[in-house]
Design an enzyme around this catalytic site. Structure first.
Site, PDB file in Angstrom:
ATOM      1  N   ASN A   1       0.824  -1.217   0.000  1.00 55.90           N
ATOM      2  CA  ASN A   1       0.000   0.000   0.000  1.00 55.90           C
ATOM      3  C   ASN A   1       0.858   1.268   0.000  1.00 55.90           C
ATOM      4  OD1 ASN A   1      -2.492  -1.458   0.251  1.00 55.90           O
ATOM      5  ND2 ASN A   1      -1.977  -1.807   2.395  1.00 55.90           N
TER       6      ASN A   1
ATOM      7  N   HIS B   1     -14.168  -2.454   6.520  1.00 55.14           N
ATOM      8  CA  HIS B   1     -12.968  -3.113   7.050  1.00 55.14           C
ATOM      9  C   HIS B   1     -13.250  -3.828   8.370  1.00 55.14           C
ATOM     10  CE1 HIS B   1      -8.750  -3.123   8.647  1.00 55.14           C
ATOM     11  NE2 HIS B   1      -8.442  -3.242   7.364  1.00 55.14           N
TER      12      HIS B   1
ATOM     13  N   GLU C   1     -16.127   3.508   4.575  1.00 55.20           N
ATOM     14  CA  GLU C   1     -14.810   3.871   4.051  1.00 55.20           C
ATOM     15  C   GLU C   1     -14.994   4.818   2.872  1.00 55.20           C
ATOM     16  OE1 GLU C   1     -12.442   0.244   3.299  1.00 55.20           O
ATOM     17  OE2 GLU C   1     -13.560  -0.649   4.945  1.00 55.20           O
TER      18      GLU C   1
ATOM     19  N   SER D   1     -10.982  -0.836   0.867  1.00 56.61           N
ATOM     20  CA  SER D   1      -9.634  -1.392   0.881  1.00 56.61           C
ATOM     21  C   SER D   1      -9.483  -2.605  -0.036  1.00 56.61           C
ATOM     22  CB  SER D   1      -9.224  -1.756   2.304  1.00 56.61           C
ATOM     23  OG  SER D   1     -10.060  -2.767   2.818  1.00 56.61           O
TER      24      SER D   1
ATOM     25  N   ASP E   1     -13.731   6.437   7.170  1.00 58.19           N
ATOM     26  CA  ASP E   1     -12.392   5.854   7.192  1.00 58.19           C
ATOM     27  C   ASP E   1     -11.713   6.165   5.852  1.00 58.19           C
ATOM     28  OD1 ASP E   1     -10.191   4.174   6.969  1.00 58.19           O
ATOM     29  OD2 ASP E   1     -11.121   2.554   8.108  1.00 58.19           O
TER      30      ASP E   1
ATOM     31  N   HIS F   1      -7.332   4.764   2.657  1.00 60.76           N
ATOM     32  CA  HIS F   1      -6.738   4.567   1.331  1.00 60.76           C
ATOM     33  C   HIS F   1      -6.814   5.796   0.436  1.00 60.76           C
ATOM     34  CE1 HIS F   1      -5.626   0.369   1.698  1.00 60.76           C
ATOM     35  NE2 HIS F   1      -6.697   0.248   2.461  1.00 60.76           N
TER      36      HIS F   1
ATOM     37  N   LYS G   1      -0.148   3.438   5.045  1.00 58.89           N
ATOM     38  CA  LYS G   1      -0.361   3.248   3.608  1.00 58.89           C
ATOM     39  C   LYS G   1       0.469   4.280   2.823  1.00 58.89           C
ATOM     40  CE  LYS G   1      -3.791   0.322   4.870  1.00 58.89           C
ATOM     41  NZ  LYS G   1      -4.902   0.163   5.797  1.00 58.89           N
TER      42      LYS G   1
END
Ligand SMILES: *Cc1c(COP(=O)(O)O)cnc(C)c1O
Length: 403
Positions: free
Chosen positions: A64, A150, A195, A199, A224, A227, A255
């Site tokens: 990542n 997640h 998110e 992910s 969240d 990413h 990440k």
């Protein structure tokens, strides 16, 4: 009879010590049978996109480290400088003697860059999600989350003992239906959590509509952004930066930041509350100085990487289009996470092994990390991948598809 003696008799009578670990053997065997057994394989990270495994260099398409910052010289130097000045550990919880000026300054810097009132560091994203959620909701609350959130979010929800419902993936009209039903049901609070970039899918959620729904139905909103941080949004500060109306945004340093740890941006009020009421903040040793140094330097560098971010998203399009043309089923992702859907666990492992044999590291992602029958190769691009790396991957996948 003395109590101790009774206990010993009871224990030796009721537990067969030869069999007490049988459940473990059974579980592992079942996973072996289903091609779902997880094992740890050591690699050496030679550079941002090369991993040495069993002495063999592999182009890494699974990390990542989207911007290759884990190997950035300036970040390494700053980290070393903090290490030399402050020592190896922070020696205690933030609330005892682990709260250094560098922790405080970093939080102020993050809040400013993200356009939020306050920031609070956490040791990992997992720790933040799994312990902040139970500080926000309880048995009398309702949590509404995306079906694909997640695991750390699920752990937090379960620990909170709140009622919870999952809405269909990225389906905000389903979320609204659940909200309409919920408002009259007497919950003390409703929390929406999801998110911004998923992910394992790489697709994005609609942040503005989530904010709007949260305001319309007067719910808490927790996003969240793990990413997105570093590679999306203005100056790479993620998809939640500069946006009011989000109670908590989570970012992680593991990440695109190339380091370790996590933070939230939030209001001063919420920060004060979590410092008092979030066990995952209170009862843990503060992030160590070397880590704080690396994050501090990464935040200096990331705003200037617009070109890298642009290159990265261009390459995402390029790789996705090529894989589709070859006949692969690729989730329509708008991030460097490009899942090649295979479905069957064994076939996914075979493809991963074929790539590894030919010099590419691309890990198979299998249930229970993803839903049943959706095993996949999760390809991840980095701005450090050169066109020839990507073309070689495409060439191998073509060869595999034709064989
Ligand atoms: C990686 C990840 C986390 C966990 O963060 P860590 O700092 O690695 O513990 C949380 N949420 C999402 C969406 C993630 O991808």
């Amino acid at each position: 009879m003395p109590i101790l003696q009774m206990r010993i008799m009871f224990m030796s009578g009721s537990i067969n010590h030869n069999k007490k670990l049988e459940f473990i053997e059974k579980e592992l065997q079942e996973r072996r049978n289903n091609n779902n057994l997880r094992e740890l394989n050591a690699i050496y990270p030679k550079d941002a996109v090369t991993a040495i495994k069993n002495g063999k260099p592999l182009i890494n398409f699974s990390s990542n480290d989207y911007l290759g910052l884990s190997k950035h010289p300036q970040i390494i130097t700053t980290s070393q400088d903090y290490l030399n000045r402050y020592g190896t550990g922070s020696t205690a919880s933030r609330l005892v003697t682990g709260n250094y000026d560098i922790h405080k300054k970093l939080e102020e810097k993050i809040a400013k860059l993200c356009g939020k009132e306050a920031a609070l560091l956490f040791n990992t994203g997992f720790q933040a999600n799994s312990t902040i959620i139970p500080a926000l909701v309880n048995q009398k609350s309702l949590v509404l989350c995306d079906r694909l959130v997640h695991n750390s979010i699920l752990q937090g929800i379960l620990l909170s003992k709140a009622q919870w419902k999952r809405y269909k993936h990225n389906d905000l009209s389903h979320l609204e239906t659940l909200l309409k039903k919920a408002v009259s049901q007497g919950y003390n609070r409703i929390l929406i959590i999801t998110e911004t970039v998923f992910s394992m899918e790489g697709d994005r959620s609609d942040v503005d509509s989530l904010i709007q729904l949260s305001q319309q139905y007067n719910t808490l909103l927790y996003l969240d952004d793990a990413h997105a941080l570093g590679i999306m949004g203005d100056k790479g500060m993620g998809l939640t930066a500069q946006k009011p109306g989000i109670d908590i945004s989570l970012g992680t340093f593991g990440k695109a930041m190339g380091s370790f740890g996590a933070f939230i941006t939030t209001s001063k009020l919420m920060r004060d509350y979590l410092i008092n009421c979030c066990p995952g903040f209170i009862y843990t040793t503060a992030l160590p100085p070397a880590v704080i140094g690396s994050i501090d330097a990464a935040f200096d560098i990331i705003p200037s990487l617009d070109q890298e971010r642009e290159y990265l998203l261009q390459k995402v399009d390029y790789l996705q289009n090529n894989l589709r043309n070859l006949g692969y089923q690729v989730i329509n992702s708008s991030s460097p996470i490009i899942p090649v859907m295979i479905g069957n666990e064994k076939k996914t492992l075979q493809l991963s092994q074929f790539l590894e044999k030919n010099g590419i590291l691309a890990t198979a992602i299998r249930p229970p990390t993803v839903p049943q029958n959706t095993a996949r190769i999760r390809l991840v691009l980095s701005s450090q991948h050169q066109p020839e790396h990507i073309n070689y991957l495409i060439q191998l996948l073509q060869q595999y598809h034709e064989s």
